[in-house]
Enzyme design. Sequence first.
Site, PDB file in Angstrom:
ATOM      1  N   THR A 424      14.667 -28.583   4.505  1.00 42.16           N
ATOM      2  CA  THR A 424      14.507 -28.878   3.074  1.00 42.16           C
ATOM      3  C   THR A 424      14.456 -27.605   2.263  1.00 42.16           C
ATOM      4  OG1 THR A 424      13.274 -30.864   3.603  1.00 42.16           O
ATOM      5  CG2 THR A 424      13.100 -30.117   1.359  1.00 42.16           C
ATOM      6  N   ASP A 466      13.087 -40.168   9.293  1.00 38.16           N
ATOM      7  CA  ASP A 466      11.872 -40.328   8.474  1.00 38.16           C
ATOM      8  C   ASP A 466      11.402 -41.783   8.444  1.00 38.16           C
ATOM      9  OD1 ASP A 466      11.612 -37.676   7.882  1.00 38.16           O
ATOM     10  OD2 ASP A 466      12.204 -37.819   5.798  1.00 38.16           O
TER      11      ASP A 466
END
Length: 611
Positions: A424, A466
């Site tokens: 990220t 996720d």
Amino acid sequence: MSGSVLRRGRILALLVVALTLVAALVAGASPAGAKGGSGKGGGNGLPHPPEKEATAVGHGGAVTSLDPYATRAGLEVLQKGGNAVDAAVAASAMLGVTRPYDGSIGGGGFFLVYDAANDEVTSIDARETAPAATTPTVFREDGTEIPFAERRVSGLSQGVPGLVAGWELALEEYGTVPLHRLLQPARVVAERGFVVDAEYEERTRDNLEIFADFTSTRETFLVDGAAPAAGTVFRNPDLARTYKLISQGGADAFYEGEVAEAIVDTVQHPPVVAGAERKVRPGLMELDDLDEYEARWRDPTAVDYRDHTVFGMGPPSSGGTTVGEALNILEGYELSELPEADVLHLLIEAEALAFADRGEYLGDPDFVDVPVEGLLSQDFADERRELILEPFAATPKPLPAGDPDGAADDGVVLASAVAATGSTTHLTTTDRWGNIVALTFSIEQIGGSGIAVDGYGFLLNNELTDFATEPGLANSPDGGKRPRSSISPTIILGPDGEPFAAYGTPGGATIITTVTQVAVNLIDLDMDLPDAIAAPRLGNINGENTNFEATLPAATQEALKAYGHKLPTPAADPVGNVNGVQFLGDGGLLAAAEPTRFHGGSAAVVQPVPH
Ligand code: GLU
């Protein structure tokens, strides 16, 4: 809401310096952090890397990111009259070239935007989406979950990417510069090359075994089967071509046609190197999944904290609700008057409570009813705070979820595993009109799924890891569903309703604890943004152990242990990689990135003043 006495000595001193010196500045002075020239034609014929500075003070707009090429790309847009949204698109496109393992067009993210003219915060959900054929048991075989490493490096984890659609939606609403011009600097750097730094080399090396197992990834990101060395120039002409296609055809050129076909082919037939022993499951993505993808406007979250308003990202991210609930719980204490260890103790407790509720309630709001209002109500936080022990002592964790609609604390206990450090990237932009963008985007793990789209120069995400692996939960997988995120771009307005700070970070679930801690550092502990970023981090995601950095002073660790907290070993890597902008009033800007974590980030302002 309790108030706190704010002491802003250092900020005011910086502002005085800034305002005194700005008078001496000639218009068009060269921007801090962007002294590297055009990216080509150094004395040795190699592209110059731009200079990298972690802090910049000045006026007229600012950009912060993990990477000096990206910061420069955003800054150049601002210098030419573009706004914060234009700059965010240009900078994020550059990050896809120079930091391709953190976030790219192969993944998705969340945009939080402050629209100065309308005094309004808006947000865009450009999260990856599960293919329509996904079932709640997609990550299970023979009744047990597929191990994480196998889920990650597979077609099953690859969600329909969202970033390009997010760019288009943001620009439709706010943009003033055409997409092709915003992509141009990134195209040039992809084509001509950039200078690899130590962080890039390390990240490639950490992924070498995976990258080497796929023909596409090996060809795109390795040099003779090895990581490109720091100091060498790396080119990605395939990505330059993909950016050219998007420049010519807009988002349609990504979600339809040859790029979409190549994505689907890669997902369905992962290009495993002949002889590789890795078991790689194909994925379920079809052309229709890409064609039907849309980025969506979402309501941002907002909580009053002390005399500030903290805006965050709502579902499917758990960022805004979890940060907001933790802050609402902390509001019951005068943190500014407590010793450091007590502040950190309360931070741990508030985070654990908020994470208990995150585990129970957060998922894609188009699939589950997320009680956002209840989670963010002060009454609910006041009720949750009653579980924090007096006199101070650690509560046994994991803690149960509460009932944000007002009943008893009888929720199920969902223990959070040790926070995984994913990939990220975050960037922050602001412009001369006062607009702000906090954009965090991801391909999930460092290097995403590890599988590049053959001939197109980018890695596909593994964002669908996720999802929970069991059916029946708020965050269980489903066709067309978006996995719960922790991404937390944050914009804080001050007591006067004017922008106070904007920032964000990578770090998986620790995104939430880092963002909460930086807010406390800024608002309660009166730090300026560089100090708030530099301070040692810790956090608890409702697990038995508290995650902390080795730089946390030994005496503080001991004091927390004395309260009963478990801090067995420091995190192996730094926790988070924050950057953002603090607003000093009268147009003064303090742009800040990490000074040392992950080799430091890059901050620049349009009209700098020495600091
Ligand atoms: N996939 C994570 C999320 O959306 C972000 C990855 C990371 O920063 O670790 O929450």
